[in-house]
Design a protein around this motif. Structure first.
Motif, mmCIF file in Angstrom:
data_model
loop_
_atom_site.group_PDB
_atom_site.id
_atom_site.type_symbol
_atom_site.label_atom_id
_atom_site.label_comp_id
_atom_site.label_asym_id
_atom_site.label_seq_id
_atom_site.Cartn_x
_atom_site.Cartn_y
_atom_site.Cartn_z
ATOM 1 N N MET A 1 0.834 -1.194 0.000
ATOM 2 C CA MET A 1 0.000 0.000 0.000
ATOM 3 C C MET A 1 0.872 1.248 0.000
ATOM 4 O O MET A 1 1.805 1.355 0.790
ATOM 5 N N THR A 2 0.567 2.180 -0.898
ATOM 6 C CA THR A 2 1.262 3.468 -0.917
ATOM 7 C C THR A 2 0.611 4.387 0.106
ATOM 8 O O THR A 2 -0.559 4.755 -0.032
ATOM 9 N N ILE A 3 1.355 4.757 1.134
ATOM 10 C CA ILE A 3 0.807 5.534 2.246
ATOM 11 C C ILE A 3 1.182 6.992 2.093
ATOM 12 O O ILE A 3 2.340 7.336 1.843
ATOM 13 N N GLY A 4 0.198 7.867 2.256
ATOM 14 C CA GLY A 4 0.436 9.292 2.310
ATOM 15 C C GLY A 4 0.409 9.781 3.747
ATOM 16 O O GLY A 4 -0.422 9.333 4.552
ATOM 17 N N PHE A 5 1.318 10.664 4.089
ATOM 18 C CA PHE A 5 1.410 11.224 5.437
ATOM 19 C C PHE A 5 1.037 12.706 5.381
ATOM 20 O O PHE A 5 1.559 13.452 4.549
ATOM 21 N N VAL A 6 0.169 13.126 6.294
ATOM 22 C CA VAL A 6 -0.180 14.540 6.407
ATOM 23 C C VAL A 6 0.260 15.035 7.774
ATOM 24 O O VAL A 6 -0.111 14.463 8.811
ATOM 25 N N THR A 7 1.058 16.089 7.787
ATOM 26 C CA THR A 7 1.551 16.692 9.021
ATOM 27 C C THR A 7 1.003 18.117 9.144
ATOM 28 O O THR A 7 0.448 18.667 8.195
ATOM 29 N N GLY A 8 1.204 18.696 10.314
ATOM 30 C CA GLY A 8 0.884 20.104 10.481
ATOM 31 C C GLY A 8 2.088 20.988 10.244
ATOM 32 O O GLY A 8 1.977 22.089 9.716
ATOM 33 N N LEU A 9 3.269 20.501 10.614
ATOM 34 C CA LEU A 9 4.488 21.309 10.627
ATOM 35 C C LEU A 9 5.517 20.807 9.618
ATOM 36 O O LEU A 9 5.625 19.605 9.362
ATOM 37 N N ALA A 10 6.294 21.730 9.098
ATOM 38 C CA ALA A 10 7.391 21.353 8.217
ATOM 39 C C ALA A 10 8.416 20.507 8.968
ATOM 40 O O ALA A 10 9.008 19.580 8.402
ATOM 41 N N ALA A 11 8.630 20.799 10.259
ATOM 42 C CA ALA A 11 9.594 20.033 11.052
ATOM 43 C C ALA A 11 9.148 18.587 11.205
ATOM 44 O O ALA A 11 9.983 17.668 11.260
ATOM 45 N N GLU A 12 7.840 18.344 11.263
ATOM 46 C CA GLU A 12 7.329 16.983 11.338
ATOM 47 C C GLU A 12 7.548 16.254 10.015
ATOM 48 O O GLU A 12 7.913 15.073 9.984
ATOM 49 N N ALA A 13 7.321 16.955 8.920
ATOM 50 C CA ALA A 13 7.501 16.350 7.598
ATOM 51 C C ALA A 13 8.941 15.906 7.385
ATOM 52 O O ALA A 13 9.192 14.881 6.734
ATOM 53 N N ARG A 14 9.893 16.640 7.940
ATOM 54 C CA ARG A 14 11.306 16.266 7.757
ATOM 55 C C ARG A 14 11.640 14.939 8.413
ATOM 56 O O ARG A 14 12.598 14.263 8.012
ATOM 57 N N LEU A 15 10.873 14.534 9.404
ATOM 58 C CA LEU A 15 11.104 13.234 10.049
ATOM 59 C C LEU A 15 10.806 12.075 9.108
ATOM 60 O O LEU A 15 11.236 10.946 9.350
ATOM 61 N N LEU A 16 10.072 12.358 8.035
ATOM 62 C CA LEU A 16 9.648 11.317 7.110
ATOM 63 C C LEU A 16 10.537 11.215 5.881
ATOM 64 O O LEU A 16 10.203 10.521 4.920
ATOM 65 N N ALA A 17 11.674 11.887 5.897
ATOM 66 C CA ALA A 17 12.593 11.832 4.762
ATOM 67 C C ALA A 17 12.973 10.388 4.464
ATOM 68 O O ALA A 17 13.399 9.650 5.342
ATOM 69 N N GLY A 18 12.779 9.974 3.226
ATOM 70 C CA GLY A 18 13.094 8.618 2.823
ATOM 71 C C GLY A 18 12.028 7.591 3.103
ATOM 72 O O GLY A 18 12.177 6.425 2.740
ATOM 73 N N VAL A 19 10.936 7.992 3.748
ATOM 74 C CA VAL A 19 9.868 7.046 4.096
ATOM 75 C C VAL A 19 8.816 6.976 2.991
ATOM 76 O O VAL A 19 8.356 5.899 2.625
ATOM 77 N N SER A 20 8.412 8.130 2.460
ATOM 78 C CA SER A 20 7.355 8.151 1.456
ATOM 79 C C SER A 20 7.525 9.378 0.564
ATOM 80 O O SER A 20 7.993 10.433 1.022
ATOM 81 N N ARG A 21 7.126 9.227 -0.694
ATOM 82 C CA ARG A 21 7.104 10.375 -1.606
ATOM 83 C C ARG A 21 5.864 11.229 -1.382
ATOM 84 O O ARG A 21 5.781 12.352 -1.870
ATOM 85 N N PHE A 22 4.907 10.683 -0.640
ATOM 86 C CA PHE A 22 3.623 11.353 -0.463
ATOM 87 C C PHE A 22 3.534 11.936 0.943
ATOM 88 O O PHE A 22 3.058 11.280 1.874
ATOM 89 N N VAL A 23 4.000 13.165 1.100
ATOM 90 C CA VAL A 23 3.961 13.864 2.378
ATOM 91 C C VAL A 23 3.389 15.257 2.144
ATOM 92 O O VAL A 23 3.855 15.994 1.272
#
Length: 213
Positions: A1-23
């Motif tokens: 399954m291709t998972i998309g992640f939605v965050t509130g903060l840019a700092a949170e999104a950086r934690l997902l580097a390399g995890v998914s193209r869909f942030v």
């Protein structure tokens, strides 16, 4: 399954580097989160995870506590999180999380929400993301961590800290501190606890998700 992640903060999104193209970064508002959830589904995400920090409502939860709820409540609607995604994340840790439309900034406000809903924590994105996921028939789950415990008021600067892109608005914070310098110790404590929450999230991401895009 291709998972998309939605965050509130840019700092949170950086934690997902390399995890998914869909942030997607919602900017700390339900409307922004819904827009990003729609965008990720349009790009091909077959499941959604609400990811990032949250405010504690249950006084028993310390800063850094990992939140994987079984369900989300938003106003009069309740959304069940997907069991497969929950298992992927690592298992339920709390029963209920509140999808709010405003920050719970005071001890009294948090206590009222906890007593009225029974939710362990609150964030401003999960309810909107769950709503979009249901509308599109895609699975949904939450992976968050407590940054702001129930037994502490938020300093004024923290409430106005974000811009529309989910980045820290340094100018607003500096102006708020200049007006109310007594809030600086509380801001430093919040920054420390937010770092602890991000560390908890990063550890779980490294354990439960592939580092391949």
């Amino acid at each position: 399954m291709t998972i998309g992640f939605v965050t509130g903060l840019a700092a949170e999104a950086r934690l997902l580097a390399g995890v998914s193209r869909f942030v997607g970064i919602g900017g700390g508002t339900p409307e922004g989160a819904a827009t990003e959830a729609e965008r990720l589904i349009g790009l091909g995400a077959a499941g959604l995870i609400s990811f990032g920090l949250a405010g504690g409502l249950d006084p028993a939860l310390p800063p850094g506590f990992l939140l994987v709820p079984q369900r989300i409540v938003e106003q009069d609607s309740t959304y069940e999180c997907d069991p497969r995604l929950i298992e992927k994340i690592g298992g339920v840790t709390v029963g209920l999380l509140l999808g709010g439309d405003a920050v719970a900034a005071t001890i009294a406000a948090k206590a009222a929400l906890f007593g009225g809903t029974g939710a362990s924590a609150i964030d401003l994105e999960s309810g909107a993301i769950a709503r979009v996921a249901r509308a599109h028939g895609v699975p949904f789950a939450v992976l968050r961590a407590v940054a702001d415990p129930a037994w502490r008021d938020l300093p004024a600067a923290a409430i106005i800290a974000l811009d529309h892109a989910g980045r820290i608005a340094i100018g607003r914070i500096a102006l708020s501190i200049a007006r109310q310098p007594g809030q600086l110790p509380a801001l430093m404590t919040l920054a420390r606890d937010a770092a602890k929450a991000r560390s908890t999230l990063l550890e779980r991401v490294r354990v439960r998700f592939s580092t391949s895009p």
